[in-house]
Structures are given as C-alpha cells and as structure tokens.
Design a protein around this motif. Structure first.
Motif, PDB file in Angstrom:
ATOM      1  N   CYS A  81       0.899  -1.383  -0.071  1.00 26.63           N
ATOM      2  CA  CYS A  81      -0.131   0.047   0.071  1.00 26.63           C
ATOM      3  C   CYS A  81       0.871   1.390   0.075  1.00 26.63           C
ATOM      4  O   CYS A  81       0.492   2.156  -0.957  1.00 26.63           O
ATOM      5  N   GLN A  82       1.882   1.232   0.867  1.00 24.78           N
ATOM      6  CA  GLN A  82       2.714   2.231   0.887  1.00 24.78           C
ATOM      7  C   GLN A  82       3.479   2.689  -0.389  1.00 24.78           C
ATOM      8  O   GLN A  82       3.779   3.788  -0.911  1.00 24.78           O
ATOM      9  N   PRO A  87      -3.878   6.097   4.800  1.00 24.16           N
ATOM     10  CA  PRO A  87      -4.986   4.990   4.810  1.00 24.16           C
ATOM     11  C   PRO A  87      -4.087   3.801   5.016  1.00 24.16           C
ATOM     12  O   PRO A  87      -4.739   2.610   5.444  1.00 24.16           O
ATOM     13  N   CYS A  88      -2.896   3.426   4.704  1.00 26.27           N
ATOM     14  CA  CYS A  88      -2.120   2.239   4.676  1.00 26.27           C
ATOM     15  C   CYS A  88      -1.841   1.959   6.289  1.00 26.27           C
ATOM     16  O   CYS A  88      -1.564   0.692   6.493  1.00 26.27           O
ATOM     17  N   GLN A 122      -0.843  -1.374   9.183  1.00 31.03           N
ATOM     18  CA  GLN A 122       0.396  -1.635  10.094  1.00 31.03           C
ATOM     19  C   GLN A 122      -0.500  -1.701  11.387  1.00 31.03           C
ATOM     20  O   GLN A 122       0.573  -2.662  12.207  1.00 31.03           O
ATOM     21  N   ARG A 123      -1.281  -1.476  11.708  1.00 30.50           N
ATOM     22  CA  ARG A 123      -1.838  -1.325  13.243  1.00 30.50           C
ATOM     23  C   ARG A 123      -2.344  -2.721  13.279  1.00 30.50           C
ATOM     24  O   ARG A 123      -1.974  -3.454  14.472  1.00 30.50           O
ATOM     25  N   VAL A 124      -2.741  -3.501  12.232  1.00 35.51           N
ATOM     26  CA  VAL A 124      -3.273  -4.861  12.467  1.00 35.51           C
ATOM     27  C   VAL A 124      -2.126  -5.687  12.694  1.00 35.51           C
ATOM     28  O   VAL A 124      -2.191  -6.469  13.508  1.00 35.51           O
ATOM     29  N   TYR A 125      -0.950  -5.714  11.806  1.00 31.08           N
ATOM     30  CA  TYR A 125      -0.044  -6.448  12.161  1.00 31.08           C
ATOM     31  C   TYR A 125       0.735  -6.395  13.050  1.00 31.08           C
ATOM     32  O   TYR A 125       1.287  -7.296  14.025  1.00 31.08           O
TER      33      TYR A 125
END
Length: 69
Positions: A23-24, A36-37, A41-44
């Motif tokens: 995404c980045q 928005p990406c 990052q928060r998920v993983y």
C-alpha cells in the motif's frame, strides 16, 4: 496434518504486513497520502510478536522478504 497456532498467527499477521508495504509503495507511486495504509500496520503490529516484525523489517531492507511487496 494439524497446523499449529504459530502458523495461524504468521498467516494472519504476515499478510497485513505485506499489504501495508504494498500500500505504501502504491501510494508513493501515485504521489498520494499513505495515511490509509496505517490500518494494515496497526493490524499486524497489534497481532504479531515484535521479534517477527523486526525480522520482517530486516528481510525487507535486505530484499529477502518472503512475499511480494
């Protein structure tokens, strides 16, 4: 064959990690805001052990990350 819990965690944290970096890369290519990406990052980072994140970052820097970015 029964897969262990580590495999489950690896799949469900490794995919968002790769998605974050893809995404980045895509947003940078478009000149768009990469904010928005951050969801990926928060998920993983919330699910994955810190040592795995560190290892993946090292692999990515070396160009040996085991996934398409």
């Amino acid at each position: 064959m029964v897969l262990g819990g580590h495999w489950f965690i690896l799949v469900y944290t490794g995919v968002p990690a790769a998605d974050f970096h893809r995404c980045q890369k895509a947003m940078a290519a478009r000149g768009a805001d990469p904010a928005p990406c951050q969801w990926y990052q928060r998920v993983y980072k919330s699910l994955c052990p810190t040592s795995w994140v560190t290892t993946w970052d090292e692999y990515r820097e070396e160009g040996t990350f085991p996934g398409k970015i």
